[in-house]
Scaffold this motif. Sequence first.
Motif, mmCIF file in Angstrom:
data_model
loop_
_atom_site.group_PDB
_atom_site.id
_atom_site.type_symbol
_atom_site.label_atom_id
_atom_site.label_comp_id
_atom_site.label_asym_id
_atom_site.label_seq_id
_atom_site.Cartn_x
_atom_site.Cartn_y
_atom_site.Cartn_z
ATOM 1 N N THR A 1 15.201 -6.660 68.558
ATOM 2 C CA THR A 1 15.433 -6.513 69.989
ATOM 3 C C THR A 1 16.468 -7.510 70.529
ATOM 4 O O THR A 1 16.903 -7.376 71.660
ATOM 5 C CB THR A 1 14.123 -6.717 70.765
ATOM 6 N N LEU A 2 16.860 -8.479 69.737
ATOM 7 C CA LEU A 2 17.825 -9.474 70.223
ATOM 8 C C LEU A 2 19.219 -8.866 70.304
ATOM 9 O O LEU A 2 19.680 -8.227 69.365
ATOM 10 C CB LEU A 2 17.866 -10.669 69.281
ATOM 11 N N THR A 3 19.887 -9.133 71.416
ATOM 12 C CA THR A 3 21.257 -8.646 71.542
ATOM 13 C C THR A 3 22.210 -9.695 70.996
ATOM 14 O O THR A 3 21.819 -10.840 70.747
ATOM 15 C CB THR A 3 21.598 -8.408 73.016
ATOM 16 N N THR A 4 23.487 -9.302 70.830
ATOM 17 C CA THR A 4 24.489 -10.257 70.353
ATOM 18 C C THR A 4 24.627 -11.407 71.343
ATOM 19 O O THR A 4 24.735 -12.568 70.959
ATOM 20 C CB THR A 4 25.860 -9.565 70.209
ATOM 21 N N GLY A 5 24.592 -11.050 72.621
ATOM 22 C CA GLY A 5 24.731 -12.090 73.653
ATOM 23 C C GLY A 5 23.627 -13.130 73.535
ATOM 24 O O GLY A 5 23.879 -14.336 73.590
ATOM 25 N N ALA A 6 22.399 -12.635 73.302
ATOM 26 C CA ALA A 6 21.282 -13.574 73.187
ATOM 27 C C ALA A 6 21.472 -14.458 71.965
ATOM 28 O O ALA A 6 21.212 -15.669 72.006
ATOM 29 C CB ALA A 6 19.972 -12.808 73.083
ATOM 30 N N GLY A 7 21.973 -13.849 70.890
ATOM 31 C CA GLY A 7 22.225 -14.632 69.666
ATOM 32 C C GLY A 7 23.237 -15.722 69.930
ATOM 33 O O GLY A 7 23.071 -16.874 69.516
ATOM 34 N N LEU A 8 24.311 -15.348 70.655
ATOM 35 C CA LEU A 8 25.346 -16.346 70.968
ATOM 36 C C LEU A 8 24.777 -17.469 71.822
ATOM 37 O O LEU A 8 25.115 -18.646 71.633
ATOM 38 C CB LEU A 8 26.513 -15.674 71.695
ATOM 39 N N LEU A 9 23.896 -17.080 72.757
ATOM 40 C CA LEU A 9 23.260 -18.114 73.593
ATOM 41 C C LEU A 9 22.451 -19.068 72.715
ATOM 42 O O LEU A 9 22.467 -20.285 72.912
ATOM 43 C CB LEU A 9 22.332 -17.470 74.630
ATOM 44 N N GLY A 10 21.756 -18.488 71.747
ATOM 45 C CA GLY A 10 20.965 -19.319 70.822
ATOM 46 C C GLY A 10 21.856 -20.282 70.064
ATOM 47 O O GLY A 10 21.546 -21.472 69.934
ATOM 48 N N ILE A 11 22.989 -19.762 69.570
ATOM 49 C CA ILE A 11 23.924 -20.639 68.841
ATOM 50 C C ILE A 11 24.441 -21.733 69.774
ATOM 51 O O ILE A 11 24.537 -22.901 69.418
ATOM 52 C CB ILE A 11 25.098 -19.810 68.268
ATOM 53 N N GLY A 12 24.735 -21.320 71.015
ATOM 54 C CA GLY A 12 25.214 -22.298 72.004
ATOM 55 C C GLY A 12 24.193 -23.392 72.225
ATOM 56 O O GLY A 12 24.530 -24.590 72.272
ATOM 57 N N ALA A 13 22.933 -22.996 72.325
ATOM 58 C CA ALA A 13 21.872 -23.985 72.551
ATOM 59 C C ALA A 13 21.801 -24.951 71.373
ATOM 60 O O ALA A 13 21.707 -26.170 71.551
ATOM 61 C CB ALA A 13 20.533 -23.287 72.744
ATOM 62 N N GLY A 14 21.898 -24.383 70.184
ATOM 63 C CA GLY A 14 21.872 -25.228 68.979
ATOM 64 C C GLY A 14 23.034 -26.199 68.968
ATOM 65 O O GLY A 14 22.872 -27.389 68.686
ATOM 66 N N LEU A 15 24.215 -25.674 69.297
ATOM 67 C CA LEU A 15 25.409 -26.540 69.320
ATOM 68 C C LEU A 15 25.261 -27.630 70.371
ATOM 69 O O LEU A 15 25.618 -28.791 70.141
ATOM 70 C CB LEU A 15 26.653 -25.702 69.627
ATOM 71 N N ALA A 16 24.713 -27.249 71.539
ATOM 72 C CA ALA A 16 24.590 -28.223 72.634
ATOM 73 C C ALA A 16 23.782 -29.430 72.173
ATOM 74 O O ALA A 16 24.202 -30.579 72.331
ATOM 75 C CB ALA A 16 23.923 -27.582 73.840
ATOM 76 N N ILE A 17 22.650 -29.157 71.564
ATOM 77 C CA ILE A 17 21.799 -30.297 71.181
ATOM 78 C C ILE A 17 22.330 -30.964 69.908
ATOM 79 O O ILE A 17 22.319 -32.192 69.782
ATOM 80 C CB ILE A 17 20.314 -29.875 71.055
ATOM 81 N N GLY A 18 22.869 -30.170 68.988
ATOM 82 C CA GLY A 18 23.370 -30.738 67.728
ATOM 83 C C GLY A 18 24.560 -31.655 67.949
ATOM 84 O O GLY A 18 24.583 -32.790 67.466
ATOM 85 N N LEU A 19 25.532 -31.173 68.705
ATOM 86 C CA LEU A 19 26.730 -31.994 68.941
ATOM 87 C C LEU A 19 26.379 -33.240 69.755
ATOM 88 O O LEU A 19 26.898 -34.327 69.508
ATOM 89 C CB LEU A 19 27.799 -31.161 69.660
ATOM 90 N N ALA A 20 25.470 -33.061 70.725
ATOM 91 C CA ALA A 20 25.060 -34.223 71.529
ATOM 92 C C ALA A 20 24.384 -35.260 70.638
ATOM 93 O O ALA A 20 24.595 -36.469 70.799
ATOM 94 C CB ALA A 20 24.119 -33.797 72.637
ATOM 95 N N ALA A 21 23.594 -34.762 69.674
ATOM 96 C CA ALA A 21 22.907 -35.697 68.781
ATOM 97 C C ALA A 21 23.926 -36.446 67.916
ATOM 98 O O ALA A 21 23.785 -37.649 67.681
ATOM 99 C CB ALA A 21 21.919 -34.955 67.906
ATOM 100 N N LEU B 1 19.998 -22.738 78.445
ATOM 101 C CA LEU B 1 20.535 -21.573 77.730
ATOM 102 C C LEU B 1 19.404 -20.717 77.176
ATOM 103 O O LEU B 1 19.425 -19.494 77.282
ATOM 104 C CB LEU B 1 21.454 -22.031 76.587
ATOM 105 N N MET B 2 18.409 -21.378 76.585
ATOM 106 C CA MET B 2 17.283 -20.649 76.003
ATOM 107 C C MET B 2 16.527 -19.877 77.099
ATOM 108 O O MET B 2 16.019 -18.792 76.861
ATOM 109 C CB MET B 2 16.301 -21.604 75.304
ATOM 110 N N GLY B 3 16.479 -20.470 78.285
ATOM 111 C CA GLY B 3 15.828 -19.802 79.413
ATOM 112 C C GLY B 3 16.534 -18.489 79.732
ATOM 113 O O GLY B 3 15.901 -17.493 80.082
ATOM 114 N N ASN B 4 17.861 -18.448 79.572
ATOM 115 C CA ASN B 4 18.627 -17.236 79.860
ATOM 116 C C ASN B 4 18.383 -16.141 78.827
ATOM 117 O O ASN B 4 18.561 -14.968 79.107
ATOM 118 C CB ASN B 4 20.125 -17.559 79.900
ATOM 119 N N ILE B 5 18.013 -16.542 77.604
ATOM 120 C CA ILE B 5 17.779 -15.537 76.564
ATOM 121 C C ILE B 5 16.593 -14.668 76.942
ATOM 122 O O ILE B 5 16.642 -13.458 76.862
ATOM 123 C CB ILE B 5 17.508 -16.203 75.192
ATOM 124 N N GLY B 6 15.495 -15.354 77.336
ATOM 125 C CA GLY B 6 14.271 -14.629 77.665
ATOM 126 C C GLY B 6 14.553 -13.601 78.745
ATOM 127 O O GLY B 6 14.076 -12.497 78.705
#
Lengths: 79, 611
Positions: free
Chosen positions: A5-25, A74-79
Amino acid sequence: MAVETLTTGAGLLGIGAGLAIGLAAIGTGLAQQQIIAAVLGAISEDPKMFGKGLFFIVLPETLVIFGLVIALMLMGNIG
Amino acid sequence: MLRPSRMSRLFVLGAKSRLDHITKRLQELKIAHIIEHRKGEYGLCDPLKTSDRYSSLLVKTRSIISYLKVLPGKIHKRDIDDEILEDTLDKIQKQVLDALAVLKKNSDQEQQAKLILNILDVMEDLKVTPGDFRKLERITSWIGEVDSGFEHHLRKITTDYLIRTAPSKQRIRIALFADRDRKDEIEHVLLRCNFSAFDVEAARGMEGSIRLLRKQEEAKISVAQTQMVKSDRVLEQLRTRHGSLLVAIEEYLEKKSAQAQIPLSFGATEETFFLECYVPTDRVKRLKWELDLVAEGKIHFKEKKLTKDEEVPVELNNPKGLKSFEFFTRLYSLPKYDEFDPTLLMAFTFPLFFGFMLGDVAYGLITFIIFFMLRQKFPAGRQFFNILITSSVASMIFGALYGEVLGYELWHGLIVRTHDVMILMEIALVAGAIQVNLGLLIGCYLVWKEHGFAHALYEKLSWIFIEVGAVLLYLSYNNYIPLLPVAGWIVFGIGVLLLIKGEGFTAIIEIPSVFVHIVSYARLMAVGLASVYIAVMVNLFTSFLWHKGVLFIPIAIIALLIGHLFNIALGVLSPSLHAIRLHYVEFFTKFYSGGGIEFAPFGKEKEKSII
């Protein structure tokens, strides 16, 4: 299945969320690396610096917290 | 409370004949912060006559303490008999020095014997004896190490020599005997082969076989070591017998010496002395009364008005229950005399933030017990542990609100942290907005009082305009309120203009900072979440092991203990550091600059702290 059920947009948001926290770390790590080196130097000169040093070490953790905030938004927008 | 104690500046003029009594009383009272007199129209007052005596006795006591290696520690109060101090110290010093002399003599003998043993080892290796190296008229000798190939070079200049060799790592050990006439040439070759000589001076003149000589030296070492153990025991006895007396004498002499030397900070004329000091205003009356009594009326006081540029010492003035939190204020920097003392606010918000982050009934209880025990064990860190004990209580209260015990949700709390992340973040941000704006308002009040309303408006209130503008913009653009966005832009614009007027154009780049500071409070949520998720993971792992079979149950228990102990350690460190940081960086910067000097009344020892 949730994955279907996940759309491409939601997947991209997920990647964005991962990048946000990963790069910040990574940023926090880079900053802390130098601060910790300096603090250890200071502590070996004067053990009384321990408390103050510890405080300086956590200063850059703000970055990763901002990363987390963005990731959560970002994760909030996926839901 | 919110301000340091009010101080008065007092000028005291007295008769030199009563100086002794006045300084003694001043020292006992511990309420006068003496301002050092600078030499000018009037010279400095001479120290009391007893000054030299006490200084030299103090040096003597400290040297004995250092010889005896007496460790500082809590001691019972003792009465010191001033008149027999010299005799007492001389007697102890003599005993200590005698024991040390014996120790030194035997230690030297042991070293010498060990050196000879080393030489004997080398000689045995080379199959020579010390007797071979006695001074002879025609023969000269060397013993040491050379590079390999030495003999080849030597043979080129002479064959008239006797050599003993033995391998030694990369090099060769040699004992070489040759005709004295060829000494220079041979030494030239030795030099080329990087000869390094062994010092055999200590063994020169010894006769007999190596075995016999070695036995002799070993016997010497054993005697010396026995003697050294004896001397050590004597020193140990002296330490237990006199240690606490010496510490008591040192303290007594420090006090006496300080009293004898304090007049150096006073000014003087031929018959009078004068001093200036800061005294907390509420204790001025008492000081005057007490000094007047010991000076038998030969004293005069005058209160001076405090000027604006004066660096008045700061005595924090908080109720007993809040004193512990002064630790944080001091750690940052003492407030200036005219500044706001943030201790009270920190005493309220620090435990609140800590509890919000580490909200777990069991964790709170465990840390409460640990810090309570640590406080009993390390009284020096009392202040710090008091703060952590208060914070542990806050942790338990928040734990009850969240319904969390060791990461398990035992009852349905007001907020379920693992699900209500956004609610937690909103609470954190609201707390941030409140604290940041409180800081701005306090700053505004202080600037207003110091420099007038216009400055307060430009420097502090402008930020509040910017914040309100931004909030209005957010609400109007998202149609939460029936207002045109232009209203928000106007308020925001006014704020920016005021800021530029106050701080210049460069202030524009600072505009996001106020929002960044508020968002920074999201750490209250983030650190808390990290803690609760670690606890949940530990629990999941434990229950996984628990259900694997009877054999895994002990491992599950160990995993549970280690996991939660680790989380508690992290859970104390991280929330306390982040809570301090929020105060220092986000809150204090709005109104606090610090840099005050500590009120250090004459007679009060410096407080010791653990960090």
